[in-house]
Write a protein that holds these residues in place. Structure first.
Motif, PDB file in Angstrom:
ATOM      1  N   ASN A 105       0.521  -0.629   8.968  1.00 52.03           N
ATOM      2  CA  ASN A 105      -0.293  -0.167   7.056  1.00 52.03           C
ATOM      3  C   ASN A 105      -0.545   0.958   7.210  1.00 52.03           C
ATOM      4  OD1 ASN A 105       0.463  -2.816   5.867  1.00 52.03           O
ATOM      5  ND2 ASN A 105      -1.291  -3.206   7.329  1.00 52.03           N
ATOM      6  N   TYR A 120       9.614   0.935  -3.311  1.00 53.13           N
ATOM      7  CA  TYR A 120       8.647   1.387  -1.651  1.00 53.13           C
ATOM      8  C   TYR A 120       7.048   1.863  -2.083  1.00 53.13           C
ATOM      9  CZ  TYR A 120      12.808   1.921   0.836  1.00 53.13           C
ATOM     10  OH  TYR A 120      14.482   1.214   1.944  1.00 53.13           O
ATOM     11  N   LEU A 153       5.963  -1.605  -1.664  1.00 55.84           N
ATOM     12  CA  LEU A 153       5.642  -1.700  -0.810  1.00 55.84           C
ATOM     13  C   LEU A 153       4.638  -1.208   0.171  1.00 55.84           C
ATOM     14  CD1 LEU A 153       6.336  -2.755   1.676  1.00 55.84           C
ATOM     15  CD2 LEU A 153       8.555  -0.743   2.389  1.00 55.84           C
ATOM     16  N   SER A 154       4.270   0.359  -0.513  1.00 55.28           N
ATOM     17  CA  SER A 154       3.241   1.447   0.480  1.00 55.28           C
ATOM     18  C   SER A 154       2.052   0.085  -0.535  1.00 55.28           C
ATOM     19  CB  SER A 154       3.045   2.118  -0.864  1.00 55.28           C
ATOM     20  OG  SER A 154       3.405   2.510  -2.135  1.00 55.28           O
ATOM     21  N   LEU A 203       1.386  -2.951  -1.764  1.00 55.49           N
ATOM     22  CA  LEU A 203       0.950  -4.144  -0.363  1.00 55.49           C
ATOM     23  C   LEU A 203       0.942  -3.877   0.772  1.00 55.49           C
ATOM     24  CD1 LEU A 203       1.996  -7.110   0.453  1.00 55.49           C
ATOM     25  CD2 LEU A 203       3.798  -6.215   1.261  1.00 55.49           C
ATOM     26  N   SER A 204       0.902  -2.754   1.526  1.00 56.36           N
ATOM     27  CA  SER A 204      -0.110  -2.091   2.888  1.00 56.36           C
ATOM     28  C   SER A 204      -0.889  -1.975   2.607  1.00 56.36           C
ATOM     29  CB  SER A 204       0.724  -0.925   3.073  1.00 56.36           C
ATOM     30  OG  SER A 204       2.110  -1.063   3.765  1.00 56.36           O
ATOM     31  N   MET A 225       7.382  -7.867  -6.156  1.00 55.84           N
ATOM     32  CA  MET A 225       8.948  -6.985  -4.968  1.00 55.84           C
ATOM     33  C   MET A 225       9.936  -7.815  -5.304  1.00 55.84           C
ATOM     34  SD  MET A 225       6.396  -6.043  -1.724  1.00 55.84           S
ATOM     35  CE  MET A 225       8.096  -5.283  -0.377  1.00 55.84           C
ATOM     36  N   SER A 275      13.807  -8.783   4.975  1.00 55.72           N
ATOM     37  CA  SER A 275      12.390  -8.345   4.512  1.00 55.72           C
ATOM     38  C   SER A 275      11.482  -9.028   4.035  1.00 55.72           C
ATOM     39  CB  SER A 275      12.220  -6.644   4.782  1.00 55.72           C
ATOM     40  OG  SER A 275      12.844  -5.953   5.599  1.00 55.72           O
ATOM     41  N   HIS A 276      11.566  -8.936   2.763  1.00 55.56           N
ATOM     42  CA  HIS A 276      10.728  -9.660   1.746  1.00 55.56           C
ATOM     43  C   HIS A 276      10.803 -10.888   1.862  1.00 55.56           C
ATOM     44  CE1 HIS A 276       9.758 -10.815  -2.827  1.00 55.56           C
ATOM     45  NE2 HIS A 276       8.379  -9.992  -2.262  1.00 55.56           N
ATOM     46  N   ASN A 298       3.014  -8.611   8.567  1.00 56.24           N
ATOM     47  CA  ASN A 298       3.612  -6.954   7.638  1.00 56.24           C
ATOM     48  C   ASN A 298       4.336  -5.745   8.081  1.00 56.24           C
ATOM     49  OD1 ASN A 298       3.490  -9.060   5.740  1.00 56.24           O
ATOM     50  ND2 ASN A 298       1.998  -8.563   5.116  1.00 56.24           N
ATOM     51  N   TYR A 345       9.469  -4.972   7.813  1.00 54.50           N
ATOM     52  CA  TYR A 345       9.248  -4.006   7.358  1.00 54.50           C
ATOM     53  C   TYR A 345      10.012  -2.242   8.002  1.00 54.50           C
ATOM     54  CZ  TYR A 345       8.372  -5.720   2.649  1.00 54.50           C
ATOM     55  OH  TYR A 345       8.559  -6.917   1.887  1.00 54.50           O
ATOM     56  N   ASN A 383      14.131  -2.537   8.048  1.00 52.95           N
ATOM     57  CA  ASN A 383      14.666  -1.559   7.083  1.00 52.95           C
ATOM     58  C   ASN A 383      14.893  -0.053   7.451  1.00 52.95           C
ATOM     59  OD1 ASN A 383      14.375   0.198   4.596  1.00 52.95           O
ATOM     60  ND2 ASN A 383      14.072  -1.478   3.349  1.00 52.95           N
TER      61      ASN A 383
END
Length: 306
Positions: A42, A60, A63-64, A66-67, A118, A242-243, A285, A289, A293
């Protein structure tokens, strides 16, 4: 039982996943490995996105976030579990238990909200591509901020309600962290208000985001069906793949745990099952991704190639 016998609580005992002494080194090595992989994976996603200007987009950005939430989510439970195994101790202080409960509820809810954001991002990108940046650029930061505020308020409410409870002499929690439902089962006082809060929270903060995700994808599927070329359909769907994988993993495992715990009353088997969504999902996760991706792949290659 007299109130004086039930209100003076200084600590709980976390029984963990197994009480067998010979399994403890194996559990320690397994969970330490999964925790380090989660942190590294992550963190690399966050660094790759922040270092590549091409990835400074709403998709993104979510996504960041989420990480970051996944790192915090696992850090709420796993380090304490590892310390307890290493020190051959099962103790967690009362304050520590309430604090762990608060952060666990907070980051679990935040995970849920960000997955929903997302899905909304993909809905706007596919169904309203010409207005995507106009709609999402001003909104993405605000949506994440609102998600943090709602999640903080919810976890604060549920945690503070536990402070009003009186507990019996049996303070053993058959879990590897202070899971709210397990703690409530140890209470001697009435937990009806807590149960109502849990069901309300699950319906509003669990069912609401899931409904939003399903609605977004129903619109996305309808929009993809109108695309004439097979290549166009594949390109549109690939941005969601991916999502969809992460959503399926998160909701599949979490619903499986709670439906399973409703049908069986064996608490420790529920603890083992909860490892899937609280440890395994955040660990997988970044792989989902990065493998699916191309933009993330290229960003990681550039970042690691420095």
């Amino acid at each position: 039982m007299e109130p004086g016998n039930v209100t003076q609580i200084s600590e709980f005992l976390l029984l963990g996943l197994s009480e067998e002494a010979e399994l403890q080194p194996l559990l320690f090595g397994l969970f330490l490995s999964m925790y380090l992989i989660t942190l590294l994976g992550n963190l690399l996603i966050i660094l790759a996105i922040s270092s590549d200007s091409h990835l400074h987009t709403p998709m993104y950005f979510f996504l960041s976030n989420l990480s970051l939430v996944d790192i915090c989510f696992t850090s709420t439970t796993i380090p304490k579990m590892l310390v307890n195994i290493q020190t051959h101790s099962k103790v967690i202080t009362y304050a520590g238990c309430i604090t762990q409960m608060y952060f666990y509820i907070h980051f679990a809810g935040l995970d849920d909200f960000i997955l929903t954001l997302m899905a909304y991002d993909r809905f706007v990108a596919i169904c309203h591509p010409l207005h995507y940046m106009v709609i999402m650029n001003p909104l993405c930061g605000l949506l994440v901020l609102v998600s943090w505020i709602i999640s903080i308020l919810n976890s604060l409410l549920e945690s503070l309600m536990v402070l009003d409870l009186s507990f019996c002499s049996d303070l053993e929690i058959p879990h590897f962290f202070c899971e709210l439902k397990q703690v409530l089962q140890l209470a001697c006082s009435d937990t009806f208000p807590n149960d109502i809060a849990i069901y309300f929270s699950a319906g509003l903060l669990g069912g609401g985001p899931l409904t939003g995700i399903l609605y977004s994808y129903s619109k996305i599927v309808s929009s993809i069906r109108t695309i004439s070329s097979a290549q166009g359909k594949y390109k549109a769907f690939s941005t969601c793949a991916s999502h969809l994988s992460v959503v399926s993993l998160f909701y599949g495992t979490s619903l499986g745990v709670y439906l399973g715990s409703a049908s069986t009353h064996h608490s420790q088997s529920s603890a083992v099952a909860s490892v899937m969504y609280s440890v395994v999902t955040p660990m997988l996760n970044p792989f989902i991704y990065s493998l699916r991706n191309k933009d993330i792949k290229r960003a990681l290659e550039r970042f690691l190639g420095r």
